[in-house]
Design a protein around this motif. Structure first.
Motif, PDB file in Angstrom:
ATOM      1  N   GLU A   1       4.950   0.858   1.233  1.00 28.47           N
ATOM      2  CA  GLU A   1       6.541   1.108   1.362  1.00 28.47           C
ATOM      3  C   GLU A   1       7.112   1.988  -0.069  1.00 28.47           C
ATOM      4  O   GLU A   1       7.590   2.168  -0.703  1.00 28.47           O
ATOM      5  CB  GLU A   1       7.211  -0.107   1.704  1.00 28.47           C
ATOM      6  CG  GLU A   1       6.720  -0.423   2.871  1.00 28.47           C
ATOM      7  CD  GLU A   1       7.297   1.182   4.100  1.00 28.47           C
ATOM      8  OE1 GLU A   1       8.377   1.183   3.748  1.00 28.47           O
ATOM      9  OE2 GLU A   1       7.049   1.042   5.325  1.00 28.47           O
ATOM     10  N   MET A   2       6.427   0.964  -1.423  1.00 31.50           N
ATOM     11  CA  MET A   2       6.800   1.225  -2.356  1.00 31.50           C
ATOM     12  C   MET A   2       6.279   2.823  -2.852  1.00 31.50           C
ATOM     13  O   MET A   2       7.476   3.738  -3.464  1.00 31.50           O
ATOM     14  CB  MET A   2       5.734   0.647  -3.518  1.00 31.50           C
ATOM     15  CG  MET A   2       5.667   1.147  -4.732  1.00 31.50           C
ATOM     16  SD  MET A   2       4.657   0.066  -6.307  1.00 31.50           S
ATOM     17  CE  MET A   2       4.935  -1.370  -5.540  1.00 31.50           C
ATOM     18  N   LYS A   3       5.262   3.320  -2.471  1.00 31.25           N
ATOM     19  CA  LYS A   3       5.318   4.962  -2.211  1.00 31.25           C
ATOM     20  C   LYS A   3       6.917   5.622  -2.069  1.00 31.25           C
ATOM     21  O   LYS A   3       6.898   6.602  -2.203  1.00 31.25           O
ATOM     22  CB  LYS A   3       4.003   5.630  -1.869  1.00 31.25           C
ATOM     23  CG  LYS A   3       3.451   6.901  -2.064  1.00 31.25           C
ATOM     24  CD  LYS A   3       2.133   7.184  -1.865  1.00 31.25           C
ATOM     25  CE  LYS A   3       1.722   9.023  -2.182  1.00 31.25           C
ATOM     26  NZ  LYS A   3       2.389   9.833  -3.732  1.00 31.25           N
TER      27      LYS A   3
ATOM     28  N   CYS B   1       0.361   4.554 -10.495  1.00 28.68           N
ATOM     29  CA  CYS B   1       1.330   5.441  -9.477  1.00 28.68           C
ATOM     30  C   CYS B   1       0.523   4.686  -8.209  1.00 28.68           C
ATOM     31  O   CYS B   1      -0.789   4.024  -7.713  1.00 28.68           O
ATOM     32  CB  CYS B   1       0.511   7.035  -9.489  1.00 28.68           C
ATOM     33  SG  CYS B   1      -1.731   6.974  -9.635  1.00 28.68           S
ATOM     34  N   ALA B   2       1.255   5.210  -6.750  1.00 26.98           N
ATOM     35  CA  ALA B   2       0.790   4.411  -5.647  1.00 26.98           C
ATOM     36  C   ALA B   2       0.592   5.077  -4.423  1.00 26.98           C
ATOM     37  O   ALA B   2       0.725   7.031  -5.076  1.00 26.98           O
ATOM     38  CB  ALA B   2       2.081   3.876  -4.981  1.00 26.98           C
ATOM     39  N   VAL B   3      -0.650   5.317  -3.840  1.00 30.24           N
ATOM     40  CA  VAL B   3      -1.808   6.317  -3.279  1.00 30.24           C
ATOM     41  C   VAL B   3      -1.251   5.460  -1.986  1.00 30.24           C
ATOM     42  O   VAL B   3      -1.742   4.529  -1.502  1.00 30.24           O
ATOM     43  CB  VAL B   3      -3.156   6.474  -4.353  1.00 30.24           C
ATOM     44  CG1 VAL B   3      -3.599   7.358  -3.022  1.00 30.24           C
ATOM     45  CG2 VAL B   3      -2.562   6.570  -5.779  1.00 30.24           C
TER      46      VAL B   3
ATOM     47  N   TYR C   1      -2.518   1.612  -1.728  1.00 33.45           N
ATOM     48  CA  TYR C   1      -2.683   1.524  -3.271  1.00 33.45           C
ATOM     49  C   TYR C   1      -1.916   1.544  -4.651  1.00 33.45           C
ATOM     50  O   TYR C   1      -1.072   2.473  -4.243  1.00 33.45           O
ATOM     51  CB  TYR C   1      -3.985   1.653  -3.803  1.00 33.45           C
ATOM     52  CG  TYR C   1      -5.070   1.979  -2.267  1.00 33.45           C
ATOM     53  CD1 TYR C   1      -6.106   0.841  -2.100  1.00 33.45           C
ATOM     54  CD2 TYR C   1      -5.820   3.200  -1.867  1.00 33.45           C
ATOM     55  CE1 TYR C   1      -6.756   0.824  -1.590  1.00 33.45           C
ATOM     56  CE2 TYR C   1      -6.575   3.286  -0.919  1.00 33.45           C
ATOM     57  CZ  TYR C   1      -7.328   1.798  -0.437  1.00 33.45           C
ATOM     58  OH  TYR C   1      -8.590   1.943   0.084  1.00 33.45           O
ATOM     59  N   LEU C   2      -2.105   0.614  -5.544  1.00 33.54           N
ATOM     60  CA  LEU C   2      -1.106   0.309  -6.479  1.00 33.54           C
ATOM     61  C   LEU C   2      -2.749   1.092  -7.402  1.00 33.54           C
ATOM     62  O   LEU C   2      -3.115  -0.330  -7.228  1.00 33.54           O
ATOM     63  CB  LEU C   2      -0.477  -0.351  -7.039  1.00 33.54           C
ATOM     64  CG  LEU C   2       0.369  -0.334  -8.048  1.00 33.54           C
ATOM     65  CD1 LEU C   2       1.435   1.087  -7.850  1.00 33.54           C
ATOM     66  CD2 LEU C   2       1.147  -1.793  -9.078  1.00 33.54           C
TER      67      LEU C   2
ATOM     68  N   GLY D   1      -4.821  -3.171  -3.241  1.00 37.03           N
ATOM     69  CA  GLY D   1      -4.563  -3.338  -2.200  1.00 37.03           C
ATOM     70  C   GLY D   1      -6.319  -2.651  -1.089  1.00 37.03           C
ATOM     71  O   GLY D   1      -7.121  -2.873  -1.603  1.00 37.03           O
ATOM     72  N   ALA D   2      -5.509  -2.068  -0.086  1.00 39.06           N
ATOM     73  CA  ALA D   2      -4.709  -1.708  -0.063  1.00 39.06           C
ATOM     74  C   ALA D   2      -3.892  -3.050   1.171  1.00 39.06           C
ATOM     75  O   ALA D   2      -4.595  -3.296   1.965  1.00 39.06           O
ATOM     76  CB  ALA D   2      -5.139  -0.781   1.491  1.00 39.06           C
ATOM     77  N   SER D   3      -1.934  -2.316   1.147  1.00 45.75           N
ATOM     78  CA  SER D   3      -1.152  -2.658   1.305  1.00 45.75           C
ATOM     79  C   SER D   3      -0.606  -2.247   2.066  1.00 45.75           C
ATOM     80  O   SER D   3       0.127  -1.542   1.218  1.00 45.75           O
ATOM     81  CB  SER D   3      -1.165  -4.373  -0.129  1.00 45.75           C
ATOM     82  OG  SER D   3       0.743  -4.733   0.455  1.00 45.75           O
ATOM     83  N   SER D   4       0.246  -2.789   2.871  1.00 44.25           N
ATOM     84  CA  SER D   4       1.716  -2.219   3.720  1.00 44.25           C
ATOM     85  C   SER D   4       2.870  -2.335   1.981  1.00 44.25           C
ATOM     86  O   SER D   4       3.396  -1.560   2.010  1.00 44.25           O
ATOM     87  CB  SER D   4       2.339  -2.546   4.225  1.00 44.25           C
ATOM     88  OG  SER D   4       2.760  -4.143   4.472  1.00 44.25           O
TER      89      SER D   4
END
Length: 355
Positions: free
Chosen positions: A337-339, A307-309, A317-318, A330-333
């Motif tokens: 965006e994935m979430k 899951c993406a958070v 995060y992933l 992550g944390a990453s943009s």
């Protein structure tokens, strides 16, 4: 023709129905609601970044098989049947994916229905105070959700004091990477985490939350997710955890080779009760029903969940997990965006083709 009854039109139930559709089986889904809610979207909806139209679909637009609109009132495993009111549905294979219900606790609003989402949205939109408390009590569906709310609310109301009440003093070892990343992010944003805070009482009039040890926290806005359990109609099947026991790799209920329990209702607590857990369990169960009918090797569930958070309004995060290990990126943009994108891809994922 082999009869498959699926109880529940949520994530897990729909994935099973879609994967069994057109495979020569007589498939029936029992579900009382005529809509399906993308539950992780409640965070976005409550904060005003998604609409009701984006997180809700009509059930008949998602179901390719027969749908009995109603609520199962009893499961008769020895009789290979379920009761829907006075109607008996017989099965050769039963998949229970009924979801869970939130316990009623004064001063709390659950985070898992559209009606609850509307209340949360109104509370956040009208907030003008100085103190926000986010937390949970007992078993919840997604332990990451309180952190998401806390991070995003701190950004939205930077002058407010945001406190996260976490009843867990020390996270399970498998969840430690996630807990450490969230703890670091909370410190960066100025969110206070009170670990080991087990809620004993909420005084809505005085706006005070008290722990079992007597510690008190004042609030102007409180978002407290109450614990979840299976519905009353499945309590006879539940164990001491409040959920229905299964073999964690086959997902079979007790010693019944033709009864499976997936998603929130089963007693697997790690990985947590996320939609991705239900999704992967549904793929295993649907494949194994087909193998039982057609022949072939059986699959085992390995605890997979992904899951993406949200880490903020710009980064995410992933999280990946199985029974043996977990990792967080992550944390990453990119993961933010994935979430955001998955809110719209979710409806296609119910076909059980991806992830």
């Amino acid at each position: 023709m082999n009869r498959v009854v699926i109880v529940g039109g949520g994530n897990g139930g729909l994935v099973v129905a879609n994967r069994l559709h057109g495979k020569g089986l007589d498939v029936t889904v029992v579900e009382p609601s005529d809509t399906h809610l993308y539950q992780p979207g409640i965070v976005d909806y409550a904060l005003g970044s998604e609409t009701e139209e984006s997180i809700v679909r009509s059930l008949d637009s998602l179901l390719p098989v027969r749908w009995v609109r109603g609520r199962v009132t009893k499961v008769l495993v020895e009789d290979h049947s379920v009761m829907v009111g006075d109607r008996k549905l017989e099965y050769d294979y039963l998949v229970l994916s009924p979801g869970v219900v939130s316990k009623k606790i004064d001063g709390t609003v659950g985070w898992h229905s559209l009606e609850e989402g509307r209340k949360l949205r109104d509370q956040i939109a009208s907030f003008t105070g100085n103190s926000i408390v986010v937390g949970y009590s007992g078993v919840i569906k997604c332990p990451a959700a309180p952190f998401e709310f806390a991070f995003l609310l701190k950004e939205r109301f930077p002058k407010a004091k945001v406190t996260l009440l976490n009843p867990v003093t020390n996270p399970p070892e498998i969840q430690r990477p996630m807990a450490e990343a969230f703890g670091k992010r909370a410190k960066e944003l100025g969110v206070e985490i009170k670990r080991g805070f087990k809620i004993a009482r909420i005084d809505s009039a005085q706006r005070i939350i008290e722990s079992e040890s007597g510690e008190k926290v004042q609030y102007d806005l409180a978002l407290i997710d109450p614990p979840v359990v299976v519905g009353n109609e499945f309590r006879e099947m539940a164990d001491q955890t409040g959920f229905i026991p299964v073999d964690r790799t086959t997902l079979k209920y007790k010693n019944y080779d033709n009864v499976f329990v997936i998603g929130d209702a089963n007693n697997i607590l790690t990985p947590p009760k996320t939609g991705s857990k239900a999704h992967y369990e549904a793929k295993v169960v649907s494949d194994n029903i087909l193998h039982a009918v057609e022949g072939g090797s059986k699959k085992l569930y390995d605890g997979s969940a992904i899951c993406a958070v949200y880490a903020s309004s710009r980064k995410g995060y992933l999280v990946r997990m199985n029974f043996e290990r977990s990792s967080i990126y992550g944390a990453s943009s990119i993961f933010y965006e994935m979430k955001r994108v998955f809110t719209h891809l979710y409806w296609s994922s119910l076909k059980g083709i991806f992830p």
